[in-house]
Design a protein around this motif. Structure first.
Motif, PDB file in Angstrom:
ATOM      1  N   ILE A  69     -80.224 155.520  20.408  1.00  0.00           N
ATOM      2  CA  ILE A  69     -79.142 154.567  20.220  1.00  0.00           C
ATOM      3  C   ILE A  69     -79.171 154.148  18.763  1.00  0.00           C
ATOM      4  N   VAL A  70     -78.057 154.344  18.057  1.00  0.00           N
ATOM      5  CA  VAL A  70     -78.023 154.157  16.609  1.00  0.00           C
ATOM      6  C   VAL A  70     -76.834 153.272  16.229  1.00  0.00           C
ATOM      7  N   ALA A  71     -77.071 152.287  15.380  1.00  0.00           N
ATOM      8  CA  ALA A  71     -75.977 151.467  14.859  1.00  0.00           C
ATOM      9  C   ALA A  71     -75.097 152.330  13.959  1.00  0.00           C
ATOM     10  N   PRO A  72     -73.779 152.207  14.048  1.00  0.00           N
ATOM     11  CA  PRO A  72     -72.913 153.030  13.194  1.00  0.00           C
ATOM     12  C   PRO A  72     -72.978 152.622  11.727  1.00  0.00           C
ATOM     13  N   GLU A  73     -73.336 151.344  11.472  1.00  0.00           N
ATOM     14  CA  GLU A  73     -73.375 150.858  10.109  1.00  0.00           C
ATOM     15  C   GLU A  73     -74.808 150.854   9.567  1.00  0.00           C
ATOM     16  N   TYR A  74     -74.927 151.080   8.277  1.00  0.00           N
ATOM     17  CA  TYR A  74     -76.216 150.951   7.612  1.00  0.00           C
ATOM     18  C   TYR A  74     -76.444 149.488   7.238  1.00  0.00           C
ATOM     19  N   GLY A  75     -77.712 149.110   7.090  1.00  0.00           N
ATOM     20  CA  GLY A  75     -78.027 147.758   6.659  1.00  0.00           C
ATOM     21  C   GLY A  75     -78.235 146.790   7.799  1.00  0.00           C
ATOM     22  N   THR A  76     -78.376 145.522   7.452  1.00  0.00           N
ATOM     23  CA  THR A  76     -78.745 144.507   8.436  1.00  0.00           C
ATOM     24  C   THR A  76     -77.647 144.214   9.454  1.00  0.00           C
ATOM     25  N   ALA A  77     -76.407 144.590   9.168  1.00  0.00           N
ATOM     26  CA  ALA A  77     -75.338 144.378  10.162  1.00  0.00           C
ATOM     27  C   ALA A  77     -75.648 145.114  11.455  1.00  0.00           C
ATOM     28  N   GLY A  78     -76.376 146.227  11.348  1.00  0.00           N
ATOM     29  CA  GLY A  78     -76.733 147.006  12.529  1.00  0.00           C
ATOM     30  C   GLY A  78     -77.795 146.374  13.400  1.00  0.00           C
ATOM     31  N   GLU A  79     -78.397 145.275  12.915  1.00  0.00           N
ATOM     32  CA  GLU A  79     -79.418 144.594  13.703  1.00  0.00           C
ATOM     33  C   GLU A  79     -78.858 143.996  14.997  1.00  0.00           C
ATOM     34  N   ARG A  80     -77.545 143.979  15.141  1.00  0.00           N
ATOM     35  CA  ARG A  80     -76.940 143.547  16.407  1.00  0.00           C
ATOM     36  C   ARG A  80     -77.395 144.436  17.566  1.00  0.00           C
ATOM     37  N   LEU A  81     -77.892 145.620  17.244  1.00  0.00           N
ATOM     38  CA  LEU A  81     -78.400 146.522  18.284  1.00  0.00           C
ATOM     39  C   LEU A  81     -79.424 145.840  19.166  1.00  0.00           C
ATOM     40  N   TRP A  82     -80.333 145.081  18.555  1.00  0.00           N
ATOM     41  CA  TRP A  82     -81.437 144.488  19.314  1.00  0.00           C
ATOM     42  C   TRP A  82     -80.930 143.381  20.244  1.00  0.00           C
ATOM     43  N   VAL A  83     -79.871 142.696  19.833  1.00  0.00           N
ATOM     44  CA  VAL A  83     -79.280 141.667  20.695  1.00  0.00           C
ATOM     45  C   VAL A  83     -78.703 142.307  21.954  1.00  0.00           C
ATOM     46  N   VAL A  84     -77.963 143.406  21.776  1.00  0.00           N
ATOM     47  CA  VAL A  84     -77.373 144.102  22.923  1.00  0.00           C
ATOM     48  C   VAL A  84     -78.461 144.596  23.865  1.00  0.00           C
ATOM     49  N   LEU A  85     -79.530 145.150  23.331  1.00  0.00           N
ATOM     50  CA  LEU A  85     -80.611 145.652  24.178  1.00  0.00           C
ATOM     51  C   LEU A  85     -81.349 144.514  24.880  1.00  0.00           C
TER      52      LEU A  85
END
Length: 215
Positions: free
Chosen positions: A176-192
């Motif tokens: 599972i990979v965030a489409p954006e680079y950088g800290t904006a992709g840290e939303r991944l951990w919230v969803v999980l």
């Protein structure tokens, strides 16, 4: 196979795991620093420092039936070498339960994340190509996903009970990979975290109700 430099106690501990749930619990304890070594990783080393803030999420996934194998946070900035590095937040997991697999993929897709599936069931299965997750001055450095060879699978999971090894070696590996680079992709951990129930209080999150109903 003897794991070099892993203590005898740790070798016995990993060998004692008989189910994916057992394996997930041991992985969670390694992430949390209770176990010194894990199979397929440098002996007597814990998670990389950059993933320290991810430990609660990763341990929660492991205890929920998703055994994490690799992860990295979102990052963009100058590295120690003076070059510009960009990372996508990403995680790879092995899943052996079909219902858990569907829940994971559905949650990731609903949130707009990139999903790569590599099915290692006996007889073969669906195989996605890898996706670049880290660049150095715009050049690809690392990727998640892609089929794992038999040799690499054995290196990743040495020392397990034979029947358990057969399960994880022939499980479904999901990146599972965030489409954006950088800290904006840290939303991944919230969803999980919502997927596993680690977070619950957010009426705007469509997975809160589902997770809450399942306890």
């Amino acid at each position: 196979m003897k794991l070099p430099w892993m203590s005898r106690a740790d070798r016995r501990l990993w060998k004692s795991a008989k189910t994916v749930a057992d394996l997930g619990e041991l992985m969670a304890r390694w992430l949390e620093g209770e176990i010194d070594s894990r199979p397929g990783y440098q002996p007597r080393f814990g998670p990389d420092e950059e993933t320290g803030h991810l430990v609660p999420t990763l341990a929660g996934l492991c205890r929920a039936g998703y055994v994490t194998t690799c992860s990295q946070p979102g990052f963009a900035g100058t590295g120690a070498d003076g070059m510009w590095w960009e990372q996508r937040a990403a995680v790879e997991l092995v899943v052996t339960d079909a219902d858990l697999l569907h829940r994971l993929v559905d949650a990731a897709s609903a949130a707009g994340f990139i999903t790569r599936i590599n099915d290692h069931r006996h007889g073969g299965g669906y195989q996605d190509d890898a996706v670049v997750v880290t660049t150095r001055d715009g050049e690809p450095v690392t990727a998640f996903g892609g089929r794992i060879s038999r040799a690499d699978m054995a290196i990743q999971w040495p020392g397990l009970d034979r029947a358990l090894y057969d399960q994880v070696a022939h499980g479904t590996y999901v990146s599972i990979v965030a489409p954006e680079y950088g800290t904006a992709g840290e939303r991944l951990w919230v969803v999980l975290d919502f997927l596993t129930g680690l977070r619950r209080e957010d009426p705007a999150n469509p997975w809160t109700t589902v997770i809450g109903e399942q306890g």
